[in-house]
Write an enzyme that holds these catalytic residues in place. Structure first.
Site: not given
Ligand code: NAD
Length: 351
Positions: A135, A186, A218, A242, A246
């Protein structure tokens, strides 16, 4: 206690004004000062984070933030979009540590889409790094590619120092909880993640009382749905955090229940619900104000040194749920469906 109040757009205005009303019931002296941010900031001064709003946030002891964004700003250039306000505040104030607790209240076990036995008693904390990663990587933009078409380009980056300080936040938090940290990355694909894992492991050596584990993002997305109670503290980068937070919000029944704290190195913080401005329900007085009220409890605890008041506020929320009050997002048969204002009033009365 000087609080910068930045309601923002959409339901942000509704939930923040109700939260202030609830805070007013505490026998504490607050000085609230409000300023426009996001779309409201753009309307007021042509910029989503007006300089006066940033100055107010800098001088306050804490910031209570609603939410920003509206589809009507979708065609604006990226630097003018409402969402830039929250990114700007995080960067300008050095708010690198995002704490997102996800707790399942027994009364809401039915409101989740998962089976009650999977989520009953769930209490996890996601620690998300907030000022690095893709970001904030440079260069960024859509540009012409040599193949003829256009190319989108974002850069994922983390420095050792950035990883180290967020790892410490996670280990310190785990010490006050279940003493387990799962670091999510990852590392099977990304160099950034390989560095992340190495630095987290080095930092873990200073916390022999905390059990450290690593998981690919994942797999973590899958495990959060399969068996979320295996986690205590999850620490991860900006983008993975992020998405995972959620996902975790839905374990609790609704995104309208989850508070967050974004802290700097001295525990000054910005407090906001994890949800956005919900344009689909804005102005209807049906938004759930509890995520914002619970964010105010985090503010009392982490930035204002008022742990007892934070506990009273959280207890009032629990009692309100126990007494059957539900906004539409958490409503189930046999409970009492109430508006934003009625929910906040019920919390205030119990407080
Ligand atoms: P959203 O979180 O606003 O809404 C997602 C869904 O959850 C919607 O159906 C909405 O009605 C529901 N919802 C959200 N909060 C609720 C609440 N308190 N009570 C009941 N239901 C609630 O996400 P979105 O629709 O993807 O984004 C809308 C806008 O918000 C976009 O402009 C986005 O960029 C922005 N956004 C801002 C922030 C922030 O201010 N920090 C965070 C996320 C999204």
């Amino acid at each position: 206690m000087k609080i910068a109040v930045l309601p923002g757009d959409g339901i942000g205005k509704e939930i923040v004004s109700e939260t202030l009303r609830v805070l007013g019931r505490l026998a504490l002296k607050f000085e609230f000062e409000e300023a426009p941010v996001g779309g409201a900031g753009y309307e007021a001064s042509g910029h989503p984070l007006p300089p006066a709003t940033l100055a107010l946030a800098k001088k306050a002891d804490a910031i209570l933030f609603g939410s920003v964004g509206d589809p009507k700003y979708d065609s604006l250039e990226s630097s003018k979009r409402p969402e830039q306000a929250i990114l700007g505040l995080r960067k300008e104030l050095g708010l690198f540590a995002n704490l997102r607790p996800a707790q399942v209240y027994p009364e809401l076990a039915d409101a989740s889409t998962l089976r009650p036995e999977v989520i009953a008693g769930l209490d996890i904390l996601i620690v998300r790094e907030l000022t690095g990663d893709i970001y904030f990587g440079q260069p960024k933009g859509i540009r012409q590619h040599e193949s003829g078409g256009r190319e989108g380009f974002d850069t994922m980056r983390y420095t050792e120092a950035e990883i180290r300080r967020i790892a410490r936040v996670a280990f310190d938090a785990a010490r006050k909880r279940g003493k387990k940290v799962c670091s999510v990355d990852k590392a099977n694909v990304l160099e950034t993640s390989r560095l992340w894992r190495e630095v987290v492991d080095a930092e873990a050596k200073g916390y022999p009382d905390i059990a450290i584990s690593h998981m690919y993002v994942d797999n973590c997305a899958m495990q959060l749905v399969r068996n979320p109670k295996q986690f205590d503290v999850i620490v991860t980068g900006n983008m993975f955090g992020d998405i995972l937070s959620d996902e975790a919000s839905m374990l609790t029944g609704s995104i309208g229940m989850l508070p967050s704290a974004s802290l700097d190195a001295n525990n000054k913080g910005l407090y906001e619900p994890i949800h956005g401005s919900a344009p689909d329900i804005a102005g209807k007085c049906i938004a759930n104000p509890l995520a914002t009220i619970l964010s105010a409890a985090l503010m009392l605890r982490h930035s204002l040194g008022q742990a007892a008041a934070a506990e009273r506020l959280e207890a009032a929320v629990k009692k309100t749920l126990r007494d059957g009050y539900r906004t539409a997002d958490i409503y189930t048969a046999g409970t009492r469906k109430v508006s934003t204002v009625e929910m906040a009033s019920a919390v205030a009365e119990r407080l």
